[in-house]
Enzyme design. Structure first.
Site, PDB file in Angstrom:
ATOM      1  N   LEU A 271       0.849  -1.195   0.000  1.00  0.00           N
ATOM      2  CA  LEU A 271       0.000   0.000   0.000  1.00  0.00           C
ATOM      3  C   LEU A 271       0.887   1.248   0.000  1.00  0.00           C
ATOM      4  CD1 LEU A 271      -2.868  -0.999   2.464  1.00  0.00           C
ATOM      5  CD2 LEU A 271      -2.485  -1.644   0.077  1.00  0.00           C
TER       6      LEU A 271
ATOM      7  N   TYR B 132      43.144  15.043  -8.915  1.00  0.00           N
ATOM      8  CA  TYR B 132      41.869  14.651  -9.526  1.00  0.00           C
ATOM      9  C   TYR B 132      42.144  13.717 -10.692  1.00  0.00           C
ATOM     10  CZ  TYR B 132      37.681  14.639 -12.349  1.00  0.00           C
ATOM     11  OH  TYR B 132      36.605  14.221 -13.075  1.00  0.00           O
TER      12      TYR B 132
ATOM     13  N   ARG C 164       2.218  15.222   6.174  1.00  0.00           N
ATOM     14  CA  ARG C 164       3.052  15.639   7.304  1.00  0.00           C
ATOM     15  C   ARG C 164       4.535  15.725   6.934  1.00  0.00           C
ATOM     16  NH1 ARG C 164       1.109  11.492  11.546  1.00  0.00           N
ATOM     17  NH2 ARG C 164       2.990  12.085  12.671  1.00  0.00           N
TER      18      ARG C 164
ATOM     19  N   LYS D 136       5.610  10.862  -0.052  1.00  0.00           N
ATOM     20  CA  LYS D 136       6.318  10.308   1.108  1.00  0.00           C
ATOM     21  C   LYS D 136       7.139   9.076   0.763  1.00  0.00           C
ATOM     22  CE  LYS D 136       3.870   8.107   4.324  1.00  0.00           C
ATOM     23  NZ  LYS D 136       3.008   7.934   5.508  1.00  0.00           N
TER      24      LYS D 136
END
Ligand code: UD1
Ligand code: CA
Length: 459
Positions: free
Chosen positions: A15, A356, A22, A29
């Protein structure tokens, strides 16, 4: 982790139709991350590891972002849309087509519960194999407010009562519903269809599956997990709490498998970090997604690794940075303030300081001097630098890609190398040095004379 075996077929319904308001986020979410992958990805991985052969993810309407995450993570998963949020049982029924009785076990999991362990899901399936029609997962809640309560009698689960519907006496029960449930595949659809919505919220509660099963003389059982395993994520604080528990779990796992973490609480893992035996990780190290560290390697303090492969006995840092595509051979050394990206560093090669190396390959036992830079980008395209085995690149050299430096070649310090260098050759690409005998003395004498003359003549 390998997929766990069971000869019973299993459909998992996840689900993921949560609103997640919130979170105060533009992102849904379930796409927020723990341990470097989405909450949804955690749920999908858990059900897959618990042996689900069919997966349906129930999402809300107008959620193309969630749908595409599902497709990217598990292309075989089906997506069902719950058009209206009318409760957890209603959400499961959005996957009605899959509930045709083909499967022995139906597992229902929430996409916002990322720490659930596959073993726990297997425990629920085991309860079905032993004759239960419904198996629900509970936990002893520190603060039970808001959760559904398990009403038990003689060790059997009699009902799950939602907080809003519970009596004072029921609210005193500490054993709460984690939300995850397993249902017998032959009865699931009929049980779910019998669930009504006569409750405080007017919703169709999945939890009522317990009561319905009992009315039919079927068995419902409760299993228990630790609260930390079933904690849900509803806001950012709970997201951080889930992350903290996830990290604790990963640190323990790494140490169990033979890695030494000097200050485990300062080391951060991703879901897929793999450390070999006798790996030493010093304090304050971050492992982004996709990192493998072979046996005996050392990751010194304050290093950041992501998408990288560290060979046996290799060392990184302190303050090392390995970006995606960095691959270190056995006993290679990447020292402080060195960044490696999309580059193979050969066995025993050394890149010790302030360098680098990007889009490159460095041969075995090559030595890259301090301050060397591969100039891999012209503002539009990226080009490759190839450095041969045993080559020696003097400090502060710029290697302008595309360029190849042959095996055992030597590059004079401070060179800007723009042309290929043959094997065993010396290349120097810098202004030639000149010396003028006595020049400094003459200059100094003249300057001092001028200065003292100026002092004697007041302005
Ligand atoms: C649910 C349980 C409760 C349990 C708690 C644990 C029910 C009725 N209650 O309550 O017993 O203690 O979880 O956290 O199951 N969802 C949908 N569609 C819906 C409603 C929910 O997809 O219409 C999804 C949500 O996105 C979420 C999950 O189902 O992932 C749980 O829903 P939520 O509303 O948070 O249930 P709770 O009230 O917390
Ligand atoms: Ca909830």
């Amino acid at each position: 982790m390998t997929k766990m075996q069971s000869d019973r077929s299993c459909l998992a319904i996840i689900l993921a139709a949560g609103e997640g308001t919130r979170m105060k986020s533009r992102q849904p979410k379930v796409l927020h991350e723990v341990g470097g992958r989405s909450l949804l990805a955690h749920a999908l991985a858990a059900v897959a590891e618990a042996g689900a052969d069919t997966v349906v993810v129930v999402i809300g309407p107008d959620r193309p972002d969630v749908a595409s995450e599902v497709r990217a993570l598990l292309p075989s998963a089906a997506i069902a849309i719950q058009a209206e949020r009318r409760g957890t049982a209603h959400a499961v029924l959005a996957a009605r087509e899959a509930l045709s009785g083909k499967h022995d076990d139906i597992l229902v999991a929430f996409a916002d519960t990322p720490l659930i362990r596959p073993q726990t899901l297997l425990g629920l399936r085991q309860a079905l194999a032993e004759g239960a029609s419904v198996a629900a997962l509970g936990f002893e809640a520190q603060d039970p407010a808001g959760y559904g309560r398990f009403v038990t009698r003689d060790g059997e689960l009699v009902a799950i009562v939602e907080h809003k519907d519970a009596t004072e006496a029921q609210r005193a029960i500490r054993l709460c519903n984690a939300g995850l449930m397993a249902l017998d595949g032959r009865q699931a659809l009929s049980i779910l269809e019998a669930i009504g919505s006569a409750n405080a919220q007017g919703e169709f509660y999945l939890t009522d599956a317990v009561g319905v099963a009992r009315e039919r003389g079927l068995k419902a059982v409760a299993l228990q997990a630790a609260e930390s395993e079933v904690q849900g994520v509803n806001d950012r604080a709970q997201l951080a709490a889930a992350e903290a528990d996830f990290q604790r779990r990963k640190r323990l796992e790494a140490m169990k498998q033979g890695a030494t973490l000097i200050a485990p609480e300062t080391v951060f893992f991703s879901f897929d970090t793999r450390l070999g035996q006798d790996v030493l990780v010093e304090p304050n190290v971050v492992f982004g997604p996709g990192v493998t560290v072979a046996d005996g390697a050392v990751i010194h303090a304050f290093s950041h690794l992501e998408g990288a492969d560290v060979g046996p006995g290799a060392t990184v840092g302190p303050y090392g940075r390995l970006r995606p595509g960095a691959k270190l051979g056995a006993n290679a050394k990447v020292g402080n303030f060195v960044e490696i990206k999309a580059a193979d560093i050969g066995e025993g090669a050394k890149v010790s300081h302030l360098t680098y190396i990007g889009d490159a390959s460095v041969g075995a036992d090559a030595n890259i001097g301090a301050g060397t830079i591969t100039c891999n980008y012209d503002g539009f395209f990226k080009y490759k630098t190839t450095i041969g085995a045993g080559a020696f690149v003097g400090s502060n050299s710029a290697l302008v890609a595309p360029v190849t430096i042959g095996d055992r070649a030597i590059i004079g310090s401070g060179s800007v190398i723009t042309k290929d260098v043959p094997a065993d050759a010396l290349a120097i690409g810098r202004g030639r040095q000149i010396e003028r005998e006595g020049w400094a003395k003459t200059f100094r004498d003249k300057a001092m004379a001028k200065k003292s003359a100026a002092k004697k003549t007041p302005e």
